[in-house]
Design a protein around this motif. Structure first.
Motif, PDB file in Angstrom:
ATOM      1  N   ALA A   1       0.886  -1.156   0.000  1.00 46.36           N
ATOM      2  CA  ALA A   1       0.000   0.000   0.000  1.00 46.36           C
ATOM      3  C   ALA A   1       0.929   1.212   0.000  1.00 46.36           C
ATOM      4  O   ALA A   1       1.892   1.263   0.760  1.00 46.36           O
ATOM      5  N   VAL A   2       0.673   2.182  -0.877  1.00 46.45           N
ATOM      6  CA  VAL A   2       1.612   3.285  -1.080  1.00 46.45           C
ATOM      7  C   VAL A   2       0.956   4.614  -0.728  1.00 46.45           C
ATOM      8  O   VAL A   2      -0.109   4.950  -1.242  1.00 46.45           O
ATOM      9  N   PRO A   3       1.607   5.407   0.139  1.00 44.74           N
ATOM     10  CA  PRO A   3       1.065   6.730   0.483  1.00 44.74           C
ATOM     11  C   PRO A   3       1.160   7.686  -0.702  1.00 44.74           C
ATOM     12  O   PRO A   3       2.143   7.676  -1.432  1.00 44.74           O
ATOM     13  N   GLN A   4       0.139   8.497  -0.846  1.00 44.63           N
ATOM     14  CA  GLN A   4       0.143   9.521  -1.890  1.00 44.63           C
ATOM     15  C   GLN A   4       0.444  10.903  -1.312  1.00 44.63           C
ATOM     16  O   GLN A   4       0.961  11.763  -2.002  1.00 44.63           O
ATOM     17  N   ASN A   5       0.063  11.096  -0.047  1.00 44.71           N
ATOM     18  CA  ASN A   5       0.373  12.342   0.639  1.00 44.71           C
ATOM     19  C   ASN A   5       0.286  12.097   2.133  1.00 44.71           C
ATOM     20  O   ASN A   5      -0.086  11.019   2.572  1.00 44.71           O
ATOM     21  N   SER A   6       0.625  13.109   2.907  1.00 42.29           N
ATOM     22  CA  SER A   6       0.651  12.951   4.361  1.00 42.29           C
ATOM     23  C   SER A   6      -0.426  13.782   5.050  1.00 42.29           C
ATOM     24  O   SER A   6      -0.413  13.906   6.268  1.00 42.29           O
ATOM     25  N   ALA A   7      -1.346  14.314   4.289  1.00 42.86           N
ATOM     26  CA  ALA A   7      -2.370  15.209   4.825  1.00 42.86           C
ATOM     27  C   ALA A   7      -3.190  14.539   5.929  1.00 42.86           C
ATOM     28  O   ALA A   7      -3.628  13.397   5.795  1.00 42.86           O
ATOM     29  N   GLY A   8      -3.360  15.257   7.022  1.00 37.51           N
ATOM     30  CA  GLY A   8      -4.215  14.805   8.107  1.00 37.51           C
ATOM     31  C   GLY A   8      -3.548  13.934   9.152  1.00 37.51           C
ATOM     32  O   GLY A   8      -4.205  13.484  10.082  1.00 37.51           O
ATOM     33  N   TYR A   9      -2.255  13.693   9.023  1.00 38.88           N
ATOM     34  CA  TYR A   9      -1.557  12.817   9.967  1.00 38.88           C
ATOM     35  C   TYR A   9      -0.354  13.527  10.574  1.00 38.88           C
ATOM     36  O   TYR A   9       0.258  14.383   9.947  1.00 38.88           O
ATOM     37  N   ASP A  10      -0.011  13.121  11.797  1.00 37.37           N
ATOM     38  CA  ASP A  10       1.199  13.607  12.439  1.00 37.37           C
ATOM     39  C   ASP A  10       2.411  12.787  12.003  1.00 37.37           C
ATOM     40  O   ASP A  10       3.543  13.270  12.018  1.00 37.37           O
ATOM     41  N   ARG A  11       2.156  11.540  11.632  1.00 41.25           N
ATOM     42  CA  ARG A  11       3.247  10.647  11.243  1.00 41.25           C
ATOM     43  C   ARG A  11       2.743   9.650  10.203  1.00 41.25           C
ATOM     44  O   ARG A  11       1.642   9.122  10.318  1.00 41.25           O
TER      45      ARG A  11
ATOM     46  N   VAL B   1      10.524  -2.071  -3.586  1.00 40.16           N
ATOM     47  CA  VAL B   1      11.626  -1.106  -3.494  1.00 40.16           C
ATOM     48  C   VAL B   1      11.391   0.036  -4.478  1.00 40.16           C
ATOM     49  O   VAL B   1      11.563   1.210  -4.133  1.00 40.16           O
ATOM     50  N   VAL B   2      10.972  -0.273  -5.692  1.00 43.15           N
ATOM     51  CA  VAL B   2      10.677   0.762  -6.689  1.00 43.15           C
ATOM     52  C   VAL B   2       9.545   1.661  -6.186  1.00 43.15           C
ATOM     53  O   VAL B   2       9.614   2.895  -6.296  1.00 43.15           O
TER      54      VAL B   2
ATOM     55  N   TRP C   1       9.068   7.972  -1.672  1.00 45.71           N
ATOM     56  CA  TRP C   1      10.081   8.866  -1.089  1.00 45.71           C
ATOM     57  C   TRP C   1      10.094  10.197  -1.853  1.00 45.71           C
ATOM     58  O   TRP C   1      10.062  11.265  -1.246  1.00 45.71           O
ATOM     59  N   ARG C   2      10.126  10.120  -3.186  1.00 46.58           N
ATOM     60  CA  ARG C   2      10.141  11.353  -3.990  1.00 46.58           C
ATOM     61  C   ARG C   2       8.874  12.176  -3.749  1.00 46.58           C
ATOM     62  O   ARG C   2       8.947  13.391  -3.567  1.00 46.58           O
ATOM     63  N   THR C   3       7.724  11.499  -3.753  1.00 49.74           N
ATOM     64  CA  THR C   3       6.456  12.204  -3.569  1.00 49.74           C
ATOM     65  C   THR C   3       6.380  12.866  -2.202  1.00 49.74           C
ATOM     66  O   THR C   3       6.040  14.049  -2.090  1.00 49.74           O
ATOM     67  N   LEU C   4       6.700  12.120  -1.153  1.00 49.50           N
ATOM     68  CA  LEU C   4       6.552  12.638   0.204  1.00 49.50           C
ATOM     69  C   LEU C   4       7.663  13.615   0.572  1.00 49.50           C
ATOM     70  O   LEU C   4       7.451  14.509   1.388  1.00 49.50           O
ATOM     71  N   SER C   5       8.830  13.476  -0.029  1.00 53.22           N
ATOM     72  CA  SER C   5       9.902  14.443   0.199  1.00 53.22           C
ATOM     73  C   SER C   5       9.551  15.783  -0.431  1.00 53.22           C
ATOM     74  O   SER C   5       9.934  16.836   0.075  1.00 53.22           O
TER      75      SER C   5
ATOM     76  N   ALA D   1       5.753  19.876   0.919  1.00 59.25           N
ATOM     77  CA  ALA D   1       6.342  20.912   1.775  1.00 59.25           C
ATOM     78  C   ALA D   1       6.084  20.600   3.239  1.00 59.25           C
ATOM     79  O   ALA D   1       4.974  20.266   3.638  1.00 59.25           O
ATOM     80  N   GLY D   2       7.128  20.668   4.034  1.00 55.89           N
ATOM     81  CA  GLY D   2       6.974  20.520   5.468  1.00 55.89           C
ATOM     82  C   GLY D   2       7.190  19.125   6.021  1.00 55.89           C
ATOM     83  O   GLY D   2       7.250  18.965   7.232  1.00 55.89           O
ATOM     84  N   ASN D   3       7.294  18.115   5.191  1.00 56.05           N
ATOM     85  CA  ASN D   3       7.505  16.765   5.703  1.00 56.05           C
ATOM     86  C   ASN D   3       8.952  16.566   6.147  1.00 56.05           C
ATOM     87  O   ASN D   3       9.879  16.957   5.456  1.00 56.05           O
ATOM     88  N   ALA D   4       9.121  15.949   7.294  1.00 55.82           N
ATOM     89  CA  ALA D   4      10.438  15.526   7.763  1.00 55.82           C
ATOM     90  C   ALA D   4      10.556  14.045   7.430  1.00 55.82           C
ATOM     91  O   ALA D   4       9.935  13.204   8.075  1.00 55.82           O
ATOM     92  N   VAL D   5      11.331  13.704   6.396  1.00 56.62           N
ATOM     93  CA  VAL D   5      11.397  12.339   5.878  1.00 56.62           C
ATOM     94  C   VAL D   5      12.700  11.676   6.324  1.00 56.62           C
ATOM     95  O   VAL D   5      13.773  12.252   6.175  1.00 56.62           O
ATOM     96  N   THR D   6      12.579  10.455   6.905  1.00 59.23           N
ATOM     97  CA  THR D   6      13.756   9.692   7.306  1.00 59.23           C
ATOM     98  C   THR D   6      13.635   8.265   6.778  1.00 59.23           C
ATOM     99  O   THR D   6      12.540   7.751   6.565  1.00 59.23           O
ATOM    100  N   TYR D   7      14.802   7.646   6.611  1.00 59.92           N
ATOM    101  CA  TYR D   7      14.882   6.301   6.053  1.00 59.92           C
ATOM    102  C   TYR D   7      15.664   5.422   7.018  1.00 59.92           C
ATOM    103  O   TYR D   7      16.781   5.766   7.423  1.00 59.92           O
ATOM    104  N   TRP D   8      15.059   4.293   7.414  1.00 54.99           N
ATOM    105  CA  TRP D   8      15.663   3.347   8.345  1.00 54.99           C
ATOM    106  C   TRP D   8      15.801   1.999   7.661  1.00 54.99           C
ATOM    107  O   TRP D   8      14.884   1.551   6.987  1.00 54.99           O
TER     108      TRP D   8
END
Length: 150
Positions: free
Chosen positions: A94-104, A117-118, A124-128, A131-138
């Protein structure tokens, strides 16, 4: 500004990682919705969350159940948020399209699935770009610990 966390599974399956992340989410007093790819996977994850450890209880339900709005953790197959979650997990491609309405936003994908992976790179590109998203990769190290890579 929502936090967006990408978790790259290498050494442990989703069924081992997801319950621990959900426990931490609930301990913080947050509500979570887990979006998965199908009703069958939702039911399988429901079973996993009931049985992943003998000494624990993680209250949860599946979207569409009568008690769904009251659950601190809800498993869904679409974009709905009937329990008013402030954290959304995306699993099973399941792939996120945006982060609207969530804290995380938490995006968990298998490094052993080239298509996942693709999709993760695209997310990553979309969510980065949002504007305003703090994106991290673990990524998991050989011992199964999480190492921040970006």
């Amino acid at each position: 500004m929502p936090d967006v966390l990408f978790y790259h599974l290498e050494n442990q399956p989703l069924e081992k990682v997801l319950p621990l992340l959900l426990e931490k989410t609930v301990e913080r007093g947050w509500r979570a919705v887990v979006e998965t790819s199908s009703r069958e996977r939702a039911e399988a994850l429901d079973g996993t969350l009931w049985t992943y450890r003998d000494d624990s209880f993680l209250p949860h339900g599946v979207a569409g159940d009568d008690m769904a709005p009251d659950q601190p953790v809800l498993i869904a197959t679409g974009p709905e948020n009937p329990n008013g979650a402030n954290v959304r997990f995306f699993v099973d491609r399941a792939v996120p399209q945006n982060s609207a309405g969530y804290d995380r936003i938490v995006f968990i994908f298998s490094g052993h699935d080239p298509d996942a992976v693709v999709e993760a790179r695209g997310a990553w590109r979309t969510l980065s770009a949002d504007a305003g998203n703090a994106v991290t990769y673990w990524q998991q190290d050989p011992a199964g610990r999480w190492v921040k890579k970006a």
